[in-house]
Design a protein around this motif. Structure first.
Motif, PDB file in Angstrom:
ATOM      1  N   GLU A  11      37.300  11.080  -0.911  1.00 13.25           N
ATOM      2  CA  GLU A  11      37.497  11.982   0.207  1.00 13.25           C
ATOM      3  C   GLU A  11      37.294  11.217   1.500  1.00 13.25           C
ATOM      4  N   GLU A  12      37.944  11.692   2.551  1.00 12.85           N
ATOM      5  CA  GLU A  12      37.674  11.138   3.861  1.00 12.85           C
ATOM      6  C   GLU A  12      36.368  11.708   4.385  1.00 12.85           C
ATOM      7  N   TYR A  13      35.676  10.909   5.185  1.00 15.67           N
ATOM      8  CA  TYR A  13      34.451  11.387   5.795  1.00 15.67           C
ATOM      9  C   TYR A  13      34.339  10.787   7.177  1.00 15.67           C
ATOM     10  N   SER A  14      33.509  11.414   7.972  1.00 12.23           N
ATOM     11  CA  SER A  14      33.203  10.869   9.283  1.00 12.23           C
ATOM     12  C   SER A  14      31.726  10.558   9.350  1.00 12.23           C
ATOM     13  N   GLY A  15      31.381   9.505  10.008  1.00 13.04           N
ATOM     14  CA  GLY A  15      29.993   9.100  10.145  1.00 13.04           C
ATOM     15  C   GLY A  15      29.922   7.803  10.917  1.00 13.04           C
ATOM     16  N   ALA A  24      32.046  15.679   4.929  1.00 14.21           N
ATOM     17  CA  ALA A  24      33.238  15.802   4.083  1.00 14.21           C
ATOM     18  C   ALA A  24      34.055  16.998   4.544  1.00 14.21           C
ATOM     19  N   PRO A  25      35.343  16.834   4.769  1.00 14.98           N
ATOM     20  CA  PRO A  25      36.167  17.958   5.240  1.00 14.98           C
ATOM     21  C   PRO A  25      36.071  19.196   4.366  1.00 14.98           C
ATOM     22  N   ALA A  26      36.043  19.033   3.054  1.00 15.55           N
ATOM     23  CA  ALA A  26      35.968  20.198   2.164  1.00 15.55           C
ATOM     24  C   ALA A  26      34.680  20.967   2.395  1.00 15.55           C
ATOM     25  N   ALA A  27      33.588  20.244   2.559  1.00 14.01           N
ATOM     26  CA  ALA A  27      32.305  20.910   2.809  1.00 14.01           C
ATOM     27  C   ALA A  27      32.311  21.637   4.139  1.00 14.01           C
ATOM     28  N   GLN A  28      32.912  21.019   5.144  1.00 17.74           N
ATOM     29  CA  GLN A  28      32.985  21.669   6.452  1.00 17.74           C
ATOM     30  C   GLN A  28      33.776  22.972   6.377  1.00 17.74           C
ATOM     31  N   ARG A  29      34.800  22.996   5.535  1.00 12.43           N
ATOM     32  CA  ARG A  29      35.636  24.190   5.433  1.00 12.43           C
ATOM     33  C   ARG A  29      34.966  25.317   4.662  1.00 12.43           C
ATOM     34  N   ASN A  30      34.211  24.963   3.625  1.00 11.28           N
ATOM     35  CA  ASN A  30      33.752  26.033   2.735  1.00 11.28           C
ATOM     36  C   ASN A  30      32.277  26.389   2.856  1.00 11.28           C
ATOM     37  N   LYS A  31      31.480  25.576   3.537  1.00  9.56           N
ATOM     38  CA  LYS A  31      30.030  25.773   3.464  1.00  9.56           C
ATOM     39  C   LYS A  31      29.567  27.118   4.012  1.00  9.56           C
ATOM     40  N   THR A  58      27.185  15.435  -0.091  1.00 10.29           N
ATOM     41  CA  THR A  58      26.722  14.855   1.176  1.00 10.29           C
ATOM     42  C   THR A  58      25.471  15.507   1.726  1.00 10.29           C
ATOM     43  N   GLY A  59      25.127  16.686   1.222  1.00 16.26           N
ATOM     44  CA  GLY A  59      23.960  17.406   1.720  1.00 16.26           C
ATOM     45  C   GLY A  59      24.266  18.413   2.806  1.00 16.26           C
ATOM     46  N   GLU A  60      25.531  18.572   3.147  1.00 12.80           N
ATOM     47  CA  GLU A  60      25.902  19.536   4.198  1.00 12.80           C
ATOM     48  C   GLU A  60      25.605  20.975   3.779  1.00 12.80           C
ATOM     49  N   HIS A  61      25.879  21.292   2.518  1.00 11.52           N
ATOM     50  CA  HIS A  61      25.575  22.638   2.036  1.00 11.52           C
ATOM     51  C   HIS A  61      24.066  22.865   2.014  1.00 11.52           C
ATOM     52  N   THR A  62      23.345  21.904   1.484  1.00 10.03           N
ATOM     53  CA  THR A  62      21.891  22.048   1.390  1.00 10.03           C
ATOM     54  C   THR A  62      21.292  22.397   2.737  1.00 10.03           C
ATOM     55  N   ALA A  63      21.674  21.668   3.757  1.00 12.00           N
ATOM     56  CA  ALA A  63      21.087  21.863   5.084  1.00 12.00           C
ATOM     57  C   ALA A  63      21.415  23.245   5.640  1.00 12.00           C
ATOM     58  N   LEU A  64      22.660  23.684   5.491  1.00 19.26           N
ATOM     59  CA  LEU A  64      23.024  24.998   6.009  1.00 19.26           C
ATOM     60  C   LEU A  64      22.310  26.105   5.241  1.00 19.26           C
ATOM     61  N   PHE A  65      22.269  25.993   3.920  1.00 22.51           N
ATOM     62  CA  PHE A  65      21.604  27.020   3.121  1.00 22.51           C
ATOM     63  C   PHE A  65      20.126  27.117   3.482  1.00 22.51           C
ATOM     64  N   ALA A  66      19.490  25.971   3.611  1.00 24.84           N
ATOM     65  CA  ALA A  66      18.057  25.959   3.905  1.00 24.84           C
ATOM     66  C   ALA A  66      17.766  26.540   5.286  1.00 24.84           C
ATOM     67  N   ALA A  67      18.617  26.226   6.244  1.00 21.13           N
ATOM     68  CA  ALA A  67      18.430  26.763   7.595  1.00 21.13           C
ATOM     69  C   ALA A  67      18.681  28.266   7.634  1.00 21.13           C
ATOM     70  N   SER A  68      19.624  28.738   6.835  1.00 19.83           N
ATOM     71  CA  SER A  68      19.981  30.155   6.840  1.00 19.83           C
ATOM     72  C   SER A  68      19.033  31.011   6.010  1.00 19.83           C
ATOM     73  N   LEU A  69      18.363  30.403   5.036  1.00 14.60           N
ATOM     74  CA  LEU A  69      17.462  31.124   4.133  1.00 14.60           C
ATOM     75  C   LEU A  69      16.104  30.427   4.129  1.00 14.60           C
ATOM     76  N   PRO A  70      15.381  30.486   5.232  1.00 22.58           N
ATOM     77  CA  PRO A  70      14.154  29.699   5.368  1.00 22.58           C
ATOM     78  C   PRO A  70      13.017  30.113   4.442  1.00 22.58           C
ATOM     79  N   HIS A  71      13.114  31.302   3.832  1.00 20.50           N
ATOM     80  CA  HIS A  71      12.069  31.745   2.907  1.00 20.50           C
ATOM     81  C   HIS A  71      12.234  31.130   1.523  1.00 20.50           C
ATOM     82  N   LEU A  72      13.332  30.436   1.286  1.00 22.11           N
ATOM     83  CA  LEU A  72      13.578  29.791   0.008  1.00 22.11           C
ATOM     84  C   LEU A  72      13.393  28.283   0.126  1.00 22.11           C
ATOM     85  N   THR A  73      12.981  27.667  -0.970  1.00 23.02           N
ATOM     86  CA  THR A  73      12.839  26.217  -1.032  1.00 23.02           C
ATOM     87  C   THR A  73      13.992  25.636  -1.831  1.00 23.02           C
TER      88      THR A  73
END
Length: 232
Positions: A11-15, A24-31, A58-73
């Motif tokens: 996949e293409e990525y930026s960094g 990752a573009p796919a993660a940006q679209r679906n997360k 890449t961890g993009e989902h992890t970060a968004l989920f954790a920020a959105s659901l702070p009561h979960l680990t």
């Protein structure tokens, strides 16, 4: 933009060399779409706080989920440690992400036991995004078996996101059919799984179908719950 192997696919990525986050573009679209589903089911759940992500990429989902659901680990895992620097960088400052990530081959029962123990656990949820079609079927089988064993009985949820066939192997779009054929040409063990087959596998391992959610770009999120008494 550059290219690298993310999990099982290129996949293409930026960094940059200074910023270890990979995008990752796919993660940006679906997360956000996937996050909306998790919020629907997990926002008011506090009895158990552990969520394990399989194939975290890449961890993009992890970060968004954790920020959105702070009561979960959240505990991110992936097949290899190749992208762990990106996962750590994305989750910087999020105290509810357990770092460093752990390596986990979803098809390997011994690795599940090393990570979670040999007895039934109290995981609130297992989350798996875009793994089933770019991995051997054994990885999906292992994921479902682990859900029947490690999710909290009667409450724990399994979320599987990605492209699938329906009604015994029918594609939902021509582009999906072409992508499936391309995957199978690259690796005979890859390819789209059928929702009906996944559901039968889940029921056989003590899970109950909760909802099949149509997602943007001809994807789905499959939601299962561990029954109060399971076969595993």
């Amino acid at each position: 933009m550059m290219k690298m192997r993310l999990g099982n696919t290129m996949e293409e990525y930026s960094g940059s060399s200074e910023d270890k986050r990979i995008f990752a573009p796919a993660a940006q679209r679906n997360k956000q779409h996937v996050c909306d589903v998790l919020e629907k089911y997990l926002v008011n759940k506090t009895a158990c706080t552990s969520v394990l992500e399989v194939a975290c990429g890449t961890g993009e989902h992890t970060a968004l989920f954790a920020a959105s659901l702070p009561h979960l680990t959240f505990r991110p895992t992936d097949l290899t440690s190749q992208l762990f620097d990106s996962v750590i960088a994305h989750s910087a400052g999020l105290s509810n992400v357990l770092l460093p990530p752990a390596t986990l081959d979803a098809s390997n029962e011994e690795q599940w036991e090393a990570l979670l123990g040999t007895h039934s656990s109290t995981l609130r949820a297992l989350v798996c995004i875009n793994m089933t079609h770019i991995s051997p079927l054994a990885a999906t089988t292992g994921l479902i078996q682990a859900a029947g064993r490690y999710l909290e009985a009667g409450e724990g949820l399994l979320f599987i996101y990605g492209p699938f066939t329906v009604d015994g192997g029918k594609h939902t779009s021509e582009s999906n059919e072409a992508f499936d054929a391309d995957l199978r040409s690259r690796n005979s063990e890859w390819g789209y799984r059928d929702i009906e087959d996944i559901t039968r596998m889940a029921v056989a391992k003590g899970l109950v179908k909760v909802e099949i959610i149509s997602m943007p770009a001809n994807n789905f999120t499959l939601v299962f719950k561990r029954a109060a008494e399971t076969l595993c």
